[in-house]
Every structure is written in structure tokens, then in C-alpha cells.
Design a protein around this motif. Structure first.
Motif, short mmCIF file in Angstrom:
data_model
loop_
_atom_site.label_atom_id
_atom_site.label_comp_id
_atom_site.label_asym_id
_atom_site.label_seq_id
_atom_site.Cartn_x
_atom_site.Cartn_y
_atom_site.Cartn_z
N LEU A 286 0.81 -1.21 0.00
CA LEU A 286 0.00 0.00 0.00
C LEU A 286 0.85 1.27 0.00
N PRO A 287 1.87 1.39 0.87
CA PRO A 287 2.74 2.58 0.76
C PRO A 287 3.41 2.72 -0.60
N PHE A 288 3.80 1.59 -1.20
CA PHE A 288 4.42 1.62 -2.52
C PHE A 288 3.44 2.15 -3.57
N LEU A 289 2.21 1.66 -3.53
CA LEU A 289 1.21 2.10 -4.52
C LEU A 289 0.86 3.57 -4.33
N HIS A 290 0.65 4.00 -3.08
CA HIS A 290 0.28 5.39 -2.83
C HIS A 290 1.41 6.35 -3.20
N THR A 291 2.66 5.89 -3.09
CA THR A 291 3.80 6.74 -3.46
C THR A 291 3.93 6.86 -4.97
N CYS A 292 3.76 5.74 -5.69
CA CYS A 292 3.92 5.76 -7.14
C CYS A 292 2.70 6.34 -7.86
N CYS A 293 1.54 6.12 -7.30
CA CYS A 293 0.30 6.62 -7.90
C CYS A 293 -0.49 7.37 -6.82
N PRO A 294 -0.05 8.57 -6.46
CA PRO A 294 -0.69 9.27 -5.33
C PRO A 294 -2.09 9.74 -5.67
N ALA A 295 -2.91 9.77 -4.63
CA ALA A 295 -4.26 10.30 -4.78
C ALA A 295 -4.23 11.82 -4.65
N ILE A 296 -5.18 12.47 -5.28
CA ILE A 296 -5.27 13.93 -5.20
C ILE A 296 -5.94 14.29 -3.89
N THR A 297 -5.16 14.71 -2.92
CA THR A 297 -5.67 15.04 -1.60
C THR A 297 -4.83 16.14 -0.99
N HIS A 298 -5.44 16.90 -0.12
CA HIS A 298 -4.76 17.97 0.60
C HIS A 298 -4.80 17.70 2.11
N SER A 299 -4.91 16.44 2.47
CA SER A 299 -5.00 16.08 3.89
C SER A 299 -3.68 16.33 4.59
N VAL A 300 -3.77 16.78 5.86
CA VAL A 300 -2.57 17.02 6.66
C VAL A 300 -2.30 15.85 7.60
N GLU A 301 -3.03 14.75 7.44
CA GLU A 301 -2.84 13.61 8.32
C GLU A 301 -1.49 12.96 8.02
N SER A 302 -1.10 12.06 8.89
CA SER A 302 0.22 11.44 8.78
C SER A 302 0.32 10.63 7.50
N SER A 303 1.56 10.48 7.06
CA SER A 303 1.79 9.70 5.84
C SER A 303 1.35 8.27 6.01
N PHE A 304 1.52 7.71 7.21
CA PHE A 304 1.09 6.34 7.44
C PHE A 304 -0.42 6.21 7.31
N LEU A 305 -1.15 7.16 7.88
CA LEU A 305 -2.61 7.10 7.81
C LEU A 305 -3.10 7.23 6.37
#
Length: 417
Positions: free
Chosen positions: A266-285
């Protein structure tokens, strides 16, 4: 000059073979064979150990062996006529050996020069890296990844809080005033963070702190946040992924999807194909959220067509943390993409479609057997040897791949064989 079938004339021809350098007037036999007849129709070079089939076509013995190994049929590579028995070297054409070897030596001379340059560059790179390591320039992993949370000092708790993001600076002062150490940190919950003196009223900030705190409670130590920390906590997995992603990125990513979904995939996918978001929550969350269909579509296209681009994009995201290491990974991913394109071209032009399933199965079985052998031998391999293999694959593999790319681009015919 006529060729006779007697043993004496045949022995004399073997002892004094004709050469192309002689003129037709001085050696009439030099004009009997054309250049096409002394050229291999596989590599299109002068015949080396010429082998004549029953149909009359001549090939280098090594080229013929490669053809038989790939097709497993006793057929001529040119006319597809079957041969019987075991083909033998044609001693009458063997004079091409000398020319072939001289031509091969010329190619090897250029290759030796290029390899010498690469060896010199490798030595320089080793000296530079040893200098950096000895002088402490290379990033050192955080001690908190191995220190139990209950033993954290208030300064270490504040350091952990600052690593959550720029927004966490707003709550640094209350943690310092209360002298929150590791034991007290483990006792904090949502109710305590909402009340004074912490007063984390922003729901997103509070969720981020609680998510990271849950990870700390589950692991007992600080979770790794960069390459060196990940290597320190997962030495075997990091070495396995480093070699497996290079040899077969698609199988390795599929393995992560099946057996390491939440922690690595999941971290690999979110890093390579990030979602369009402006959330300030932690990277893990953020990386624990299920990907959207747009992310899945982008990921699957890159996974099938450009798997090494996924690795390059993942390394690009870490440029600020690992400046030179990320660049080595990106360059190596580009070189591996070129080598994969060359391999696909050879597969398309040289290999028959019906042999593809067997080759795919052989590749999968080879990867599975190597992974199984790695799992068995890992407990017995010294850590020093593992570190050498890790840094060699990380920093010197691109230099080796440069040589391979040059060979494929300069001599595509020989590489295809």
C-alpha cells in the motif's frame, strides 16, 4: 587447382589452408568459395568451427547449438530441412577460424577497453563511498528504531513528534512542558490528547497522532521512515527485494500484494500513484487508505508495461531524504527498462509463440527456487556479507548494466543469439 579426395591432398590442405589475403593469381583456390559461403547465416560473421548440414548450409557450431537449444528440432535455421545424425565440423571450411577469431578479438578489444573504463570508475566510486562512510556523511539510521518506547527520553519523544510532519510543531511545547517520556506516551489516548495541556482540537491532527501512536505501541519501537531505517529493521527483506525487483519486478510486486499488503504494498502504490488530496494527516494514515479506482488503473498500466518506472517514481519521492542513493536507483531503473525492451525484441523476433509458456514457467520456477534457497540460507550468511551484497547491488549494479546496454545496442546480432 583441383581438390582431390585422396588422404594426402586432404592432409596437405589441412596443413596449409588458403587465406583471403592471397590474390587469385597466387592461389587460385582462394576464388573457389564466395564470401557468402564462408559466412554464418545466423550471426552473419566469418564461420567459426563451420558445421555443414545435410542441406548444404553452413553455420558456426556455437550458433547451431544455440538454435537447437531454443527450438529443440533438428531443422536447418535457414531452409527448415531436417538433418540426420550428429553434424560434424567441415574441415575444408575451417580456415575461416583464423579470420573469425581475429575479427572477434577486434570486438573484444573494444569491449576490454570499455570494461577497463568501467572498472576504473567502479574503483573511484568505491573510494568515494568509503570516504563518505568513514567521514560519517552517509545517513545513519535513527536509534529509536531499535530502542524500546518505554525507555524513550522526553527529548526523543519530541523528536518522534516532529517527524510526524510540519503541523506537529504546534504541539511540541505542551509535550516539552509535561516532560512526556516513553512510558507516559504509551498511556496517552484520544481523551487525554483532547484535554489540556495538549489540547489537540483539530480532529485530523489528533487522528494522525493516535495512528502513529498505535504503530509505536504495536511495534514497541519507532517504525522505519527511510531506506536505511528499513534496512536496519528488515535486513533480509530489503536484500531480497533489492535483487528480486531487479530480476523480476512484476512477480515481486505481486508477491508484495499477496503477502505484505498493508506494510509494503500500500505505501508503494500510494507513493507511485498518489491520490489527489490535501490532507494534513500522517503519511502512514494516508497510505493505509484503500486506493481509488483511478489509482488502481494507473498502477496496473505501469505494472504491466513499465514496472521499472514504478521503482523510479518510488525513488524519486525520496530524493530529499536519500539524494545520491535515489539517483542511483533511478538510473538503474532506466537501464533495466532498456534491457527489458531488448529482451522483448529478441523474444518477438527469435522465439516462437508456442515456446513462450515454457519460457515463462521456467522463469517463474527459477525465481521461486532462488527465493526459497535465499530463505533457507539467510540465517547462516554473515551480516558483513549481506551488507556487501546490498551495497554492491545498490551502487555498482548500474555500472554493470551500462556495459550490458552498450553491448546490446552496439552488437544486437550477437546478443540475439
Amino acid at each position: 587447382m583441383e581438390w582431390h579426395s585422396s588422404d594426402d591432398s586432404l592432409g596437405a590442405l589441412m596443413d596449409n589452408p588458403p587465406h583471403f589475403s592471397e590474390s587469385p593469381q597466387s592461389n587460385p583456390s582462394a576464388t573457389i568459395l564466395s564470401e557468402n559461403e564462408v559466412s554464418c547465416h545466423c550471426c552473419y560473421d566469418i564461420l567459426v568451427n563451420p558445421t555443414t548440414l545435410t542441406c548444404g548450409h553452413n553455420f558456426c557450431r556455437h550458433c547451431l547449438a544455440l538454435w537447437w537449444e531454443s527450438s529443440h528440432k533438428n531443422e536447418c535455421p535457414e531452409c527448415r530441412e531436417k538433418w540426420e545424425g550428429f553434424p560434424k565440423i567441415n574441415i575444408l571450411l575451417r580456415y575461416g577460424d583464423n579470420l573469425g577469431r581475429s575479427k572477434t578479438n577486434q570486438h573484444k578489444g573494444a569491449g576490454f577497453f570499455f570494461s577497463g573504463v568501467l572498472t576504473a570508475l567502479t574503483c573511484v566510486a568505491v573510494i568515494v563511498l568509503v570516504y563518505h562512510w568513514s567521514s560519517g556523511v552517509v545517513e545513519q539510521h535513527d536509534l529509536l528504531i531499535s530502542k524500546p518506547v518505554s525507555y524513550w527520553t522526553p527529548e526523543e519523544v519530541v523528536s518522534w513528534l516532529e517527524n510526524l510532519g510540519p503541523w506537529a510543531q504546534l504541539y511540541r511545547e505542551p509535550f516539552q512542558q509535561e516532560n512526556v517520556n516513553g512510558r507516559l506516551l504509551l498511556m496517552l489516548g484520544e481523551e487525554e490528547l483532547l484535554k489540556p495541556p495538549y489540547s489537540i482540537e483539530n480532529q485530523a491532527h489528533r487522528r494522525a497522532v493516535l495512528a502513529e501512536l498505535d504503530r509505536v505501541k504495536a511495534l514497541g519501537v519507532k517504525p522505519p521512515q527511510n531506506l536505511w531505517e528499513y534496512k536496519a529493521t528488515n535486513a533480509g527483506k530489503s536484500l531480497f527485494l533489492l535483487y528480486a525487483l531487479k530480476r523480476s519486478p512484476r512477480l515481486t510486486i505481486f508477491y508484495l500484494y499477496l503477502f505484505d499488503y498493508s506494510e509494503t504494498f500500500l505505501p508503494f502504490l500510494h507513493t507511485c500513484c498518489p491520490a489527489i488530496t490535501h490532507s494534513v494527516e500522517s503519511s502512514f494514515l494516508n497510505t493505509q487508505l484503500e486506493p481509488s479506482w483511478r489509482q488502481w488503473a494507473e498502477f496496473l498500466v505501469k505494472y504491466l508495461l513499465l514496472p521499472y518506472q514504478l521503482i523510479a517514481e518510488f525513488a524519486w519521492d525520496w530524493l530529499a531524504v536519500h539524494y545520491w542513493t535515489s539517483r542511483f536507483i533511478i538510473v538503474n531503473a532506466m537501464l533495466l527498462s532498456v534491457l527489458e525492451c531488448c529482451a522483448l525484441w529478441r523474444l518477438w523476433t527469435r522465439v516462437r509463440i508456442r515456446s513462450l509458456p515454457r519460457k515463462m514457467w521456467d522463469h517463474m520456477w527459477k525465481m521461486l527456487s532462488q527465493g526459497f534457497a535465499f530463505a533457507l540460507l539467510w540465517p547462516f550468511v554473515p551480516q558483513f556479507v549481506c551488507n556487501c551484497l546490498f551495497y554492491w547491488a545498490l551502487y555498482f549494479s548500474p555500472i554493470i548494466n551500462i556495459d550490458l546496454v552498450v553491448q546490446h545496442l552496439m552488437h544486437p546480432e550477437t546478443q540475439a543469439l
